[in-house]
Design a protein around this motif. Structure first.
Motif, PDB file in Angstrom:
ATOM      1  N   TYR A  77     -20.557   8.502   2.393  1.00  0.00           N
ATOM      2  CA  TYR A  77     -21.443   7.287   2.527  1.00  0.00           C
ATOM      3  C   TYR A  77     -21.235   6.284   3.664  1.00  0.00           C
ATOM      4  O   TYR A  77     -21.841   5.912   4.214  1.00  0.00           O
ATOM      5  N   ARG A  78     -19.788   6.359   3.881  1.00  0.00           N
ATOM      6  CA  ARG A  78     -19.323   5.443   5.044  1.00  0.00           C
ATOM      7  C   ARG A  78     -19.556   6.280   6.628  1.00  0.00           C
ATOM      8  O   ARG A  78     -18.846   7.402   6.422  1.00  0.00           O
TER       9      ARG A  78
ATOM     10  N   PHE B 126     -29.542   8.019   9.923  1.00  0.00           N
ATOM     11  CA  PHE B 126     -28.534   8.602   8.990  1.00  0.00           C
ATOM     12  C   PHE B 126     -28.777   8.728   7.603  1.00  0.00           C
ATOM     13  O   PHE B 126     -29.204   7.700   7.081  1.00  0.00           O
ATOM     14  N   LEU B 127     -28.812   9.946   7.165  1.00  0.00           N
ATOM     15  CA  LEU B 127     -29.120  10.232   5.593  1.00  0.00           C
ATOM     16  C   LEU B 127     -27.859  10.331   4.824  1.00  0.00           C
ATOM     17  O   LEU B 127     -26.859  11.146   5.331  1.00  0.00           O
ATOM     18  N   PRO B 128     -27.819   9.855   3.605  1.00  0.00           N
ATOM     19  CA  PRO B 128     -26.557   9.869   2.989  1.00  0.00           C
ATOM     20  C   PRO B 128     -26.266  11.247   2.307  1.00  0.00           C
ATOM     21  O   PRO B 128     -27.220  12.176   2.431  1.00  0.00           O
ATOM     22  N   PRO B 129     -24.976  11.723   1.802  1.00  0.00           N
ATOM     23  CA  PRO B 129     -24.969  12.839   1.227  1.00  0.00           C
ATOM     24  C   PRO B 129     -25.908  13.260   0.052  1.00  0.00           C
ATOM     25  O   PRO B 129     -26.343  12.316  -0.837  1.00  0.00           O
ATOM     26  N   GLY B 130     -26.341  14.549   0.215  1.00  0.00           N
ATOM     27  CA  GLY B 130     -27.315  15.217  -0.873  1.00  0.00           C
ATOM     28  C   GLY B 130     -28.795  14.549  -0.899  1.00  0.00           C
ATOM     29  O   GLY B 130     -29.377  14.663  -1.579  1.00  0.00           O
TER      30      GLY B 130
ATOM     31  N   ASP C 194     -23.029   1.936   5.518  1.00  0.00           N
ATOM     32  CA  ASP C 194     -22.789   2.215   4.244  1.00  0.00           C
ATOM     33  C   ASP C 194     -23.908   3.044   3.808  1.00  0.00           C
ATOM     34  O   ASP C 194     -24.931   2.043   3.267  1.00  0.00           O
ATOM     35  N   LEU C 195     -24.086   4.086   3.627  1.00  0.00           N
ATOM     36  CA  LEU C 195     -25.369   4.972   3.149  1.00  0.00           C
ATOM     37  C   LEU C 195     -25.215   4.821   1.759  1.00  0.00           C
ATOM     38  O   LEU C 195     -26.513   5.198   1.172  1.00  0.00           O
ATOM     39  N   LYS C 196     -24.254   4.651   0.825  1.00  0.00           N
ATOM     40  CA  LYS C 196     -24.569   4.366  -0.674  1.00  0.00           C
ATOM     41  C   LYS C 196     -25.230   3.010  -0.799  1.00  0.00           C
ATOM     42  O   LYS C 196     -26.025   2.628  -1.631  1.00  0.00           O
ATOM     43  N   LEU C 197     -24.710   2.110  -0.026  1.00  0.00           N
ATOM     44  CA  LEU C 197     -25.369   0.596  -0.189  1.00  0.00           C
ATOM     45  C   LEU C 197     -26.727   0.743   0.232  1.00  0.00           C
ATOM     46  O   LEU C 197     -27.633   0.112  -0.286  1.00  0.00           O
ATOM     47  N   ASP C 198     -27.096   1.352   1.515  1.00  0.00           N
ATOM     48  CA  ASP C 198     -28.435   1.055   2.260  1.00  0.00           C
ATOM     49  C   ASP C 198     -29.236   2.201   2.265  1.00  0.00           C
ATOM     50  O   ASP C 198     -30.587   1.905   2.666  1.00  0.00           O
ATOM     51  N   GLY C 199     -28.628   3.445   1.579  1.00  0.00           N
ATOM     52  CA  GLY C 199     -29.454   4.307   1.732  1.00  0.00           C
ATOM     53  C   GLY C 199     -29.730   4.873   3.270  1.00  0.00           C
ATOM     54  O   GLY C 199     -28.713   4.437   4.237  1.00  0.00           O
ATOM     55  N   PRO C 200     -30.826   5.912   3.504  1.00  0.00           N
ATOM     56  CA  PRO C 200     -31.122   6.217   4.935  1.00  0.00           C
ATOM     57  C   PRO C 200     -31.073   4.831   5.950  1.00  0.00           C
ATOM     58  O   PRO C 200     -31.888   3.857   5.574  1.00  0.00           O
TER      59      PRO C 200
ATOM     60  N   ALA D 247     -20.691   8.988  16.382  1.00  0.00           N
ATOM     61  CA  ALA D 247     -20.780   8.451  15.030  1.00  0.00           C
ATOM     62  C   ALA D 247     -19.814   9.633  14.358  1.00  0.00           C
ATOM     63  O   ALA D 247     -20.241  10.989  14.676  1.00  0.00           O
ATOM     64  N   ASP D 248     -19.012   9.094  13.764  1.00  0.00           N
ATOM     65  CA  ASP D 248     -18.173  10.007  12.786  1.00  0.00           C
ATOM     66  C   ASP D 248     -18.456   9.586  11.329  1.00  0.00           C
ATOM     67  O   ASP D 248     -18.727   8.422  10.996  1.00  0.00           O
ATOM     68  N   ASP D 249     -18.042  10.551  10.466  1.00  0.00           N
ATOM     69  CA  ASP D 249     -17.910  10.259   9.184  1.00  0.00           C
ATOM     70  C   ASP D 249     -16.612   9.638   8.719  1.00  0.00           C
ATOM     71  O   ASP D 249     -15.799   9.318   9.579  1.00  0.00           O
ATOM     72  N   ILE D 250     -16.355   9.611   7.279  1.00  0.00           N
ATOM     73  CA  ILE D 250     -15.349   8.642   7.000  1.00  0.00           C
ATOM     74  C   ILE D 250     -13.852   9.562   7.276  1.00  0.00           C
ATOM     75  O   ILE D 250     -13.076   8.978   7.302  1.00  0.00           O
ATOM     76  N   THR D 251     -14.185  10.860   7.288  1.00  0.00           N
ATOM     77  CA  THR D 251     -12.987  11.711   7.600  1.00  0.00           C
ATOM     78  C   THR D 251     -12.736  11.818   9.196  1.00  0.00           C
ATOM     79  O   THR D 251     -11.959  12.720   9.556  1.00  0.00           O
ATOM     80  N   PHE D 252     -13.371  10.927   9.816  1.00  0.00           N
ATOM     81  CA  PHE D 252     -13.344  11.088  11.243  1.00  0.00           C
ATOM     82  C   PHE D 252     -13.760  12.397  11.962  1.00  0.00           C
ATOM     83  O   PHE D 252     -13.182  12.693  13.047  1.00  0.00           O
TER      84      PHE D 252
END
Length: 472
Positions: free
Chosen positions: A171-172, A150-154, A105-111, A124-129
């Motif tokens: 994010y996920r 793993f770096l979050p969006p933006g 969860d890159l929104k929760l934890d950041g990089p 590794a897949d993003d939330i849209t698989f």
């Protein structure tokens, strides 16, 4: 002069009733309601199909948090063997390998850092698989393991050296790492991963995570097939950046009451439409998977073995998205990676499935079938064939023997000519227990045949797998 304009009539017969228009074009109140009901149903049904990969990923991550009681993204669930149970219906999850499940969860934890051990095959897949990166022999680490960041969006911050950097649009992120015989099974496999796999926020550095044997936990990772599907879809839309999704798709969702920053509060009418849309979308998915109309689905033209991937893992065809190919894969399986559609001898994997016997009849668990695997199956690692429930697309529940797989790792009996006969049925033919996959006499079933490290004779189709033969 152009052709004469021919307007639609003011009375139209449809499969959802008669439509009537005053003065040639103005819908009556009853007609307008019929049309909006149908419009909402069509849009919701298409949304079920379009967003199925996304809801599938989210259902796995949400299931891990709910059923595995994850408390942080450093927790790792290890399917440590002998395999998943029918109460854990991962979409065509197999019991020939050991899985480690990681949800970021890159929104929760950041990089976030994933320290991956050597010898893994993972994705590794993003939330849209959609595919982000492979880990292992076909990944940037080339099987040596390494630290993935793993770096979050933006993300615009500093990126330290020494990492394989993965920029995620969501994010996920979900990771599935698979181990083979070297990791052991049961507690041994859990300890193997605990000693070698680390997941932690870059900002905090390494932290302890909970590692446990997830086999037998009873997780439900399947997308719903009723109206609650749209509740889960709304949760994704609210959490993820809007830029992740196509504006046209978001516009259609908005007409259904699913819009970022707004409460999701469907009335009784929409609840009924959502429930119907999920059921119709499920029915359409079953048709695409089990009665495909694409002639390229067959791997060999004179056999009933079908590709789980058609053409490529990006679902592109002649410059457009092949939406039926997307459903073909995602309704029955999880994870997206070029690793799963190998055209390089000895690398990656390839999966074929079959739901029919040599006569074209659907496989019936009350019958007994024989599959003759020709000599010298073209694989570098191993091959395996497993039976699945067509409703859950998870391992077939055949009682105490539900998790039986036959393959080269199970030391089956080999015929004098090098071929191997594999039997499927409620009871093993006499003396053939080592080559038997049990079925449930009250259920249908389908098979997935996996080639780990497929070789040239499979890729060029000179080696041909037989169809199942019904035994009298």
């Amino acid at each position: 002069m152009g052709a004469d304009f021919k307007p639609a009539p003011d009375r139209i017969e449809t499969n959802f009733g008669t439509l009537e228009f005053e003065y040639g074009a103005y819908p009556t109140k009853d007609t307008a309601q019929k049309l909006f009901d149908e419009l909402d149903l069509q849009r919701a049904t298409q949304a079920f199909l379009d967003f199925f990969p996304t809801v599938s990923t989210y259902a796995i991550i949400k299931g891990q948090i709910r059923d595995f009681e994850y408390t942080s993204t450093s927790d790792v669930a290890v399917a440590a063997g002998p395999g998943w149970k029918p109460s854990e219906p991962h979409l065509t999850g197999n019991n020939s390998t050991i899985y480690a499940n990681v949800g970021l969860d890159l929104k929760l934890d950041g990089p976030t850092v994933v320290e991956a051990p050597a010898g893994m095959n993972g994705t590794a897949d993003d939330i849209t698989f959609k595919f982000l990166v492979d880990i292992g022999e076909v990944g940037p680490d080339k099987g040596a393991g390494g630290n993935f960041l793993f770096l979050p969006p933006g993300y615009e911050g500093d990126v330290p050296d020494g990492f394989f950097v993965v920029r995620s649009p969501s994010y996920r992120v979900w990771l599935l790492l698979r181990g083979f015989g070297e990791v052991g099974i049961g507690d041994e496999a859990v300890e193997w991963f605990k000693e070698r796999l680390k997941v932690y926020p870059l900002e905090t550095g390494p932290r302890d995570g909970k590692f446990f044997n997830a086999s037998g936990y009873g997780i439900n990772p399947l997308p719903p097939e009723d109206g609650s599907y749209f509740e889960m879809l709304n949760e994704v839309i609210q959490y993820e950046p809007s830029e992740l999704f196509d504006k046209e798709q978001l516009g259609r969702l908005a007409t259904l009451g699913i819009e970022k920053g707004k409460p999701f509060a469907p009335d009784e009418r929409m609840l009924k439409i959502f429930d119907q849309a999920a059921k119709v979308g499920t029915a359409m998915s079953r048709a695409i998977v089990f009665a495909p109309r694409d002639p390229e689905v067959k791997y060999w033209p004179d056999r009933n073995w079908e590709k789980m991937f058609v053409r490529n893992t990006e679902f592109l065809r002649n410059g457009h998205n092949d939406i039926d190919a997307r459903t073909l894969w995602h309704y029955q399986a999880i994870v997206m990676s070029p690793f799963l559609l190998s055209n390089t001898p000895g690398a990656g994997t390839y999966y074929l499935d079959a739901a029919k016997d040599s006569n074209g009849a659907h496989l019936d668990g009350a019958n007994t079938y024989r599959l003759q695997v020709p000599a010298n199956p073209p694989v570098k690692r191993f091959w395996a064939v497993t039976a699945y429930d067509p409703q859950t697309r998870g391992l077939l529940d055949a009682g105490d023997n539900f998790n039986k797989t036959v393959g080269s790792n199970e030391n089956p009996e080999v015929n004098a000519d090098g071929s191997i006969d594999v039997y499927f049925g409620p009871e093993a033919p006499e003396g053939k227990e080592a080559n038997w996959v049990p079925t449930n006499p009250d259920k249908g079933f389908f098979l997935v045949f996996r080639f780990y490290g497929p070789l040239e004779s499979f890729i060029d189709k000179s080696w041909v797998l037989n169809d199942l033969e019904l035994m009298e």
